[in-house]
Write a protein that holds these residues in place. Structure first.
Motif, PDB file in Angstrom:
ATOM      1  N   ARG A 183       0.830  -1.189   0.000  1.00 28.56           N
ATOM      2  CA  ARG A 183       0.000   0.000   0.000  1.00 28.56           C
ATOM      3  C   ARG A 183       0.874   1.251   0.000  1.00 28.56           C
ATOM      4  NH1 ARG A 183      -4.922   1.219   4.177  1.00 28.56           N
ATOM      5  NH2 ARG A 183      -5.644   3.079   3.126  1.00 28.56           N
ATOM      6  N   SER A 184       0.431   2.284  -0.733  1.00 25.69           N
ATOM      7  CA  SER A 184       1.125   3.569  -0.736  1.00 25.69           C
ATOM      8  C   SER A 184       0.093   4.681  -0.619  1.00 25.69           C
ATOM      9  CB  SER A 184       1.948   3.738  -2.019  1.00 25.69           C
ATOM     10  OG  SER A 184       1.099   3.949  -3.122  1.00 25.69           O
ATOM     11  N   ALA A 185       0.552   5.907  -0.486  1.00 28.98           N
ATOM     12  CA  ALA A 185      -0.356   7.041  -0.327  1.00 28.98           C
ATOM     13  C   ALA A 185      -1.211   7.260  -1.569  1.00 28.98           C
ATOM     14  CB  ALA A 185       0.436   8.303  -0.013  1.00 28.98           C
ATOM     15  N   SER A 186      -0.685   6.950  -2.742  1.00 25.28           N
ATOM     16  CA  SER A 186      -1.421   7.178  -3.981  1.00 25.28           C
ATOM     17  C   SER A 186      -2.102   5.932  -4.524  1.00 25.28           C
ATOM     18  CB  SER A 186      -0.488   7.743  -5.043  1.00 25.28           C
ATOM     19  OG  SER A 186       0.514   6.801  -5.347  1.00 25.28           O
ATOM     20  N   GLY A 187      -1.966   4.799  -3.890  1.00 26.84           N
ATOM     21  CA  GLY A 187      -2.568   3.549  -4.359  1.00 26.84           C
ATOM     22  C   GLY A 187      -1.784   2.350  -3.874  1.00 26.84           C
ATOM     23  N   ALA A 188      -0.902   1.824  -4.733  1.00 28.67           N
ATOM     24  CA  ALA A 188      -0.108   0.651  -4.368  1.00 28.67           C
ATOM     25  C   ALA A 188       1.182   0.625  -5.178  1.00 28.67           C
ATOM     26  CB  ALA A 188      -0.895  -0.624  -4.593  1.00 28.67           C
ATOM     27  N   ILE A 189       2.145  -0.152  -4.681  1.00 27.75           N
ATOM     28  CA  ILE A 189       3.408  -0.355  -5.378  1.00 27.75           C
ATOM     29  C   ILE A 189       3.570  -1.852  -5.616  1.00 27.75           C
ATOM     30  CG2 ILE A 189       5.914  -0.132  -5.254  1.00 27.75           C
ATOM     31  CD1 ILE A 189       5.446   2.290  -3.419  1.00 27.75           C
TER      32      ILE A 189
END
Length: 164
Positions: free
Chosen positions: A77-83
């Motif tokens: 999970r990341s701030a803009s979606g996912a990595i």
């Protein structure tokens, strides 16, 4: 006393309902499961064209070969979606310029990436197993992630996928 019993009962009923959060999509721990190998058919169902043009450059053809073997795929999970992170096992050390290249997918709800890299320019030493691994990552927006149920990373000898 009666009021405390009623309030305690309501609080306990509310907490008992929270046990289902563990299996819900709200919980980021269970977004995608562990990666698994995908069988590649001779008809090319899982393998897409090996020379995929990059987005935004219609006349550019990526000449980097596919990574030999994909050993792991994970989604964080990341701030803009996912990595999306993929690791490839290589025959020798010295490979470079690794990238996950997005390619069109035949199946709806599936995001497909090819793991492309450049081999060493000259003879390369074998090295240890950790020295023969390379990792590449790609960022996905929240909108792209909402449409994806499966993420597939394709290599030369097969592919690995993660599912929701």
């Amino acid at each position: 006393m009666r009021r405390q019993v009623v309030i305690s009962g309501l609080v306990l009923a509310l907490l008992a309902g929270c046990a289902t959060v563990r299996e819900s999509r709200i919980n980021p721990v269970n977004w995608f499961g562990p990666s698994e190998a995908v069988a590649v058919s001779d008809t090319g169902a899982a393998i897409l064209p090996t020379l995929a043009p990059r987005r935004g450059y219609p006349h550019f053809v990526d000449t980097r070969p596919l990574a030999p073997a994909i050993s792991d795929v994970s989604v964080s999970r990341s701030a803009s979606g996912a990595i999306v992170t993929a690791t490839a096992s290589l025959p020798a050390a010295g490979y470079f310029d690794a990238e996950l290249v997005r390619v069109p997918s035949a199946a709806p709800g599936t995001l497909s990436f090819e793991f492309r890299l450049r081999p060493p320019p000259g003879p390369a030493r074998t090295g240890t197993a950790p020295q023969r691994q390379i990792t590449a990552a790609a960022s996905l927006s929240t909108a792209e992630l909402a449409q994806a149920g499966t993420i597939v990373v394709i290599g030369a000898e097969g592919a690995r996928q993660v599912r929701r």
